[in-house]
Design a protein around this motif. Sequence first.
Motif, PDB file in Angstrom:
ATOM      1  N   SER A   1       4.595   3.709  -0.953  1.00  0.00           N
ATOM      2  CA  SER A   1       4.246   2.924  -2.136  1.00  0.00           C
ATOM      3  C   SER A   1       5.038   1.632  -2.184  1.00  0.00           C
ATOM      4  O   SER A   1       6.168   1.551  -1.707  1.00  0.00           O
ATOM      5  CB  SER A   1       4.469   3.749  -3.399  1.00  0.00           C
ATOM      6  OG  SER A   1       5.709   4.409  -3.329  1.00  0.00           O
ATOM      7  N   PHE A   2       4.391   0.634  -2.722  1.00  0.00           N
ATOM      8  CA  PHE A   2       5.007  -0.676  -2.904  1.00  0.00           C
ATOM      9  C   PHE A   2       5.325  -0.858  -4.373  1.00  0.00           C
ATOM     10  O   PHE A   2       4.504  -0.529  -5.225  1.00  0.00           O
ATOM     11  CB  PHE A   2       4.034  -1.781  -2.500  1.00  0.00           C
ATOM     12  CG  PHE A   2       4.128  -2.141  -1.058  1.00  0.00           C
ATOM     13  CD1 PHE A   2       4.961  -3.167  -0.654  1.00  0.00           C
ATOM     14  CD2 PHE A   2       3.379  -1.471  -0.114  1.00  0.00           C
ATOM     15  CE1 PHE A   2       5.050  -3.510   0.676  1.00  0.00           C
ATOM     16  CE2 PHE A   2       3.470  -1.808   1.226  1.00  0.00           C
ATOM     17  CZ  PHE A   2       4.303  -2.835   1.616  1.00  0.00           C
ATOM     18  N   THR A   3       6.482  -1.376  -4.652  1.00  0.00           N
ATOM     19  CA  THR A   3       6.797  -1.689  -6.032  1.00  0.00           C
ATOM     20  C   THR A   3       7.062  -3.172  -6.122  1.00  0.00           C
ATOM     21  O   THR A   3       7.866  -3.706  -5.374  1.00  0.00           O
ATOM     22  CB  THR A   3       8.048  -0.921  -6.493  1.00  0.00           C
ATOM     23  OG1 THR A   3       7.844   0.446  -6.185  1.00  0.00           O
ATOM     24  CG2 THR A   3       8.278  -1.089  -7.979  1.00  0.00           C
ATOM     25  N   SER A   4       6.315  -3.834  -6.988  1.00  0.00           N
ATOM     26  CA  SER A   4       6.631  -5.237  -7.227  1.00  0.00           C
ATOM     27  C   SER A   4       6.304  -5.547  -8.680  1.00  0.00           C
ATOM     28  O   SER A   4       5.260  -5.154  -9.194  1.00  0.00           O
ATOM     29  CB  SER A   4       5.857  -6.148  -6.280  1.00  0.00           C
ATOM     30  OG  SER A   4       4.548  -6.307  -6.697  1.00  0.00           O
TER      31      SER A   4
ATOM     32  N   THR B   1       3.795  -0.028  -9.407  1.00  0.00           N
ATOM     33  CA  THR B   1       3.856   0.698  -8.152  1.00  0.00           C
ATOM     34  C   THR B   1       2.438   1.005  -7.678  1.00  0.00           C
ATOM     35  O   THR B   1       1.590   1.432  -8.469  1.00  0.00           O
ATOM     36  CB  THR B   1       4.636   2.003  -8.325  1.00  0.00           C
ATOM     37  OG1 THR B   1       5.934   1.679  -8.806  1.00  0.00           O
ATOM     38  CG2 THR B   1       4.753   2.744  -7.012  1.00  0.00           C
TER      39      THR B   1
ATOM     40  N   ASP C   1       0.290   2.907  -4.446  1.00  0.00           N
ATOM     41  CA  ASP C   1       0.340   3.697  -3.219  1.00  0.00           C
ATOM     42  C   ASP C   1      -0.554   3.035  -2.182  1.00  0.00           C
ATOM     43  O   ASP C   1      -1.744   2.872  -2.410  1.00  0.00           O
ATOM     44  CB  ASP C   1      -0.189   5.114  -3.485  1.00  0.00           C
ATOM     45  CG  ASP C   1       0.848   5.957  -4.207  1.00  0.00           C
ATOM     46  OD1 ASP C   1       2.022   5.558  -4.199  1.00  0.00           O
ATOM     47  OD2 ASP C   1       0.473   6.989  -4.777  1.00  0.00           O
TER      48      ASP C   1
ATOM     49  N   ARG D   1      -1.567   7.452   1.119  1.00  0.00           N
ATOM     50  CA  ARG D   1      -1.456   8.636   0.264  1.00  0.00           C
ATOM     51  C   ARG D   1      -1.809   9.902   1.035  1.00  0.00           C
ATOM     52  O   ARG D   1      -2.845   9.964   1.702  1.00  0.00           O
ATOM     53  CB  ARG D   1      -2.424   8.503  -0.916  1.00  0.00           C
ATOM     54  CG  ARG D   1      -1.654   8.465  -2.245  1.00  0.00           C
ATOM     55  CD  ARG D   1      -2.591   8.532  -3.384  1.00  0.00           C
ATOM     56  NE  ARG D   1      -3.289   7.266  -3.566  1.00  0.00           N
ATOM     57  CZ  ARG D   1      -4.164   7.060  -4.555  1.00  0.00           C
ATOM     58  NH1 ARG D   1      -4.446   8.020  -5.412  1.00  0.00           N
ATOM     59  NH2 ARG D   1      -4.749   5.902  -4.682  1.00  0.00           N
TER      60      ARG D   1
ATOM     61  N   GLY E   1      10.782  -3.439  -0.640  1.00  0.00           N
ATOM     62  CA  GLY E   1       9.962  -3.055  -1.790  1.00  0.00           C
ATOM     63  C   GLY E   1       9.034  -1.900  -1.496  1.00  0.00           C
ATOM     64  O   GLY E   1       8.347  -1.420  -2.384  1.00  0.00           O
ATOM     65  N   ALA E   2       9.008  -1.447  -0.236  1.00  0.00           N
ATOM     66  CA  ALA E   2       8.149  -0.319   0.099  1.00  0.00           C
ATOM     67  C   ALA E   2       9.005   0.922   0.302  1.00  0.00           C
ATOM     68  O   ALA E   2      10.110   0.841   0.820  1.00  0.00           O
ATOM     69  CB  ALA E   2       7.363  -0.619   1.364  1.00  0.00           C
ATOM     70  N   SER E   3       8.487   2.068  -0.124  1.00  0.00           N
ATOM     71  CA  SER E   3       9.233   3.294   0.119  1.00  0.00           C
ATOM     72  C   SER E   3       8.274   4.386   0.582  1.00  0.00           C
ATOM     73  O   SER E   3       7.104   4.393   0.210  1.00  0.00           O
ATOM     74  CB  SER E   3       9.972   3.730  -1.146  1.00  0.00           C
ATOM     75  OG  SER E   3       9.031   3.993  -2.164  1.00  0.00           O
TER      76      SER E   3
ATOM     77  N   ARG F   1      -4.205  -1.007  -6.813  1.00  0.00           N
ATOM     78  CA  ARG F   1      -3.517  -0.862  -8.096  1.00  0.00           C
ATOM     79  C   ARG F   1      -4.375  -0.158  -9.138  1.00  0.00           C
ATOM     80  O   ARG F   1      -3.894   0.674  -9.895  1.00  0.00           O
ATOM     81  CB  ARG F   1      -3.127  -2.232  -8.643  1.00  0.00           C
ATOM     82  CG  ARG F   1      -1.905  -2.728  -7.937  1.00  0.00           C
ATOM     83  CD  ARG F   1      -1.323  -3.869  -8.684  1.00  0.00           C
ATOM     84  NE  ARG F   1      -0.168  -4.373  -7.947  1.00  0.00           N
ATOM     85  CZ  ARG F   1       0.505  -5.439  -8.309  1.00  0.00           C
ATOM     86  NH1 ARG F   1       0.145  -6.116  -9.366  1.00  0.00           N
ATOM     87  NH2 ARG F   1       1.542  -5.820  -7.614  1.00  0.00           N
TER      88      ARG F   1
END
Lengths: 344, 328
Positions: free
Chosen positions: A14-17, A21, A23, A26, A62-64, A286
Motif C-alpha cells: 500500500s501507498f500512503t500519501s 492509503t 492498496d 492485494r 511511502g510504500a509498505s 483509491r
Amino acid sequence: MPDPVLQVEDLCVSFTSGGVTADVVRDLSVRLDGGRTLAVVGESGSGKTITGRAIMRLLPRGASARGRIVVAGREMLSADERELRRARGSDVAMVFQDSMSALSPYLDIGAHIAQAVRLHDPSVTRRAARARAVEMLDRVGIPEPAGAVRRFPHEFSGGMRQRAVIAMALVNRPALLIADEPTTALDVTVQAQILALLRELQREYGMAMLLISHDFGVVGRAADDVLVLYAGRQAEYGSLRDIFEQPAHPYTAGLRAATPRLDARLDTGGERTRLRAIPGAPTSLRDAGPGCAFAPRCGLADQVGERCVVEAPLPTVRPTSEGGGPHLAACHLDRLPALKEVAR
Amino acid sequence: MIVYIARRMVTAVFMLLAIAFVTIALFFGASKDPARAMCGKPCPPETRAKVSAYMQTDQSAVWQYTEFVKGLFVGRTYGEGAQQVHCDAPCFGYSFPNRSDVTTLIAERLPVTLSLAFGAAVLCLVVGIGLGALSAIRKGGIVDRFSTGFAMFGLSVPTFLVGLLVLQVFGFMLNALPYSGFVSFSESPTDWAWHLIGPWMVLSFILAAGYIRVTRTQLLNELSADHLVAMTARGASTRQVNRHAVRGVMVPVVAMFALDVTALLGGSVIAEKVFSLHGLGDLLLSGVNESDLSIVVGVTLFSAFLIIVGNLIADLLMPLLDPRIRRA
C-alpha cells in the motif's frame, strides 16, 4: 516437491500519501520453482512492477508491504538491512526496462559488473572482478568483451546495454531473476534475441524467472506460467497454454484479443479481424468499491448482474489442459463464452 | 587530450589579446586624458603636452595596444634621462599617480583579494552544498523550505545591502566583529580570519544561493535515478549509493565553482568597498576615480585572465567527472 525459489503469500502493498492509503497490490500469492518462468501480465498500474520491487524490498518511499515473501529460503519482509544486502544481487537480481537509466553514466560497463561481484565477495580482487566481467560479457554475447568492459553505457547500443545489464544481474548466479519489461525498450529483432538469451541462461543456471510484461507476444515466447494482474489483484493464474487457449477471466480474454497475432486469419477461419480494445481505463485504486475491480469495463458483467458490483470474486479453480498446473481465475462467471463475444 | 589542451590555450591567448584591445580602445579612446590629472593646477597647454608625451597618452589607441602587448613581453620604458621609468616585463602598464608599475600594484593587493576569495569560496561551498544536499534529502522539510527561501533571498538581494546589513548588525549593533581593516595571514592567522569573517559572510551568502539550487535539483535527480535503484538491487548499502549520487552533483558544482572562484579572485569591488579592504576591486575602483587608465586596463585584463584560466580548468575537469563529456 522441492522448496520453491520464490514464494509469495498474501502480499499487500500500500501507498500512503497525504493521509490517504491505497492498496496497489492485494492478496497476491505466487509460487515459483527453479528453472521455471512466471510471467506477470497486466496494464500500466496493475501492480506488476511494484510486485517485482516488493520481492527485492526496493519499494519507493511511502510504500509498505505486508504478507510473506520467501526468496531462496530467506524471509524478505522481515529481513534486516544486512540480510537484504546479502540477498540483493546474489539470491535475487533484477533486469530493468530502461537499460540506459539502469546503468550509472559515470561508471564503465566493467565497473558495474565488478561492483556486483565485489559487493558479495570482498575477497575478490579488483582485477579478478574485472576478469569476471569480461567473461560475463562474453557469455551474454557482447563482441570483443575485453574492450567492451572499458566502454561507458552511452557508448553502447540499446541491445548491447540490455545484454550488459543481464550480465550484471547474472554474474552472481541468482536463484531468481526478476526481469521487469526487459525487452520493452528494444526493437523487435533485438527483443527476440534478448528473450532467447534470457531463456538460454535460465536453462544453463537453472534459475527461476519472474518476467514482468504487458506484451502477450513476449509472454508467449518465454513463459511457463502466467499471472494476470488487474488493479493489484490476481485476475487469473495458469499455465501458458491454459491462459492462451482457455482463459477463464474476461480481462485475460480481452488482453488476448488486444494482442496482434500473425496467425489471426487462420484463427477466425480466414475472416478479416480487427484488434479489439478493452473499453475504458483501469479504475483508480483509491476509490475501489467492494465489487470486482474489472466490472466497470467488463462486457460480461451484465450477464452476472448485481454480484459483480457488490462482491469481489475470489480465485477459484478452473479446468486445466493436460499436464498443466493449477488454473485459477477470479471471476463470478464459471465459464466464459467464446473469445469473440467477450471482446465485443 | 594534449591537442585539446593546446587548442584551448591558443584560443585563450587570442581571447585575452582581443579583450585587451577592446579595453584599451574603450578607455584610451573615449575618456578624458589622464595627463590632465597629473599635470596639476594650473595646467598650461605646454606642460600638459609634455606630461602627455611622457605618459605616452598622446598616442592613438592602436599604438597604445601594440605598446601594451610589447610591454607584456619585453617591458616598457617611459620618458628619458633622469625622469625615465622602466616597467619590467610582464608590464601591465605604469601607474603615474602611484609611481609604481601596475604589476607590482596587483601583486600588493593580491593577498587581500586571495584571502577574501579563499574564505568566501570555502564558506559558500560548505553552506551551499550542505544546505542543498540537506534540502534534497528531506524534500519539503523545514531545512528545504528555509534554504529555498534563503537561496531566493541571496539571488535577489544586492551585495552592498547584505554588506551594510552585516556591518550594521555584527559590527555596530552587536559589536562582535571588526568592521574594517586587514591583517595579513603571516602576521596572525586568527586576526586574519577575524577581520575577514564579515566579508566572507557577505560574499558566500550571495554565492551560496546558486550552489543550494544546483545541489538540490541535481541531487533530487540523482536520488530518484534508476541507476541508484539498480545499485541497491546489486546489493549496495545506502551509504554506498549516496556516495555514488554525489558524483552526479559534482559535475555542475565544479563548473559553477571554477567560474565563481576566478571571478572572486579578480576582486569583489562592492564587498571590498563596504569593508574597506584594499584588494583588487578597490584598486580598480581607485583607478577609475583617478582616471588612472593603466590600472583599469591592468586589473581588467588580470581578471579576464583568471576567468579564462578558470574556464579552462573547468573544461579540463569536466570530462574526468563525467565520461559522457569525454571526447573520442
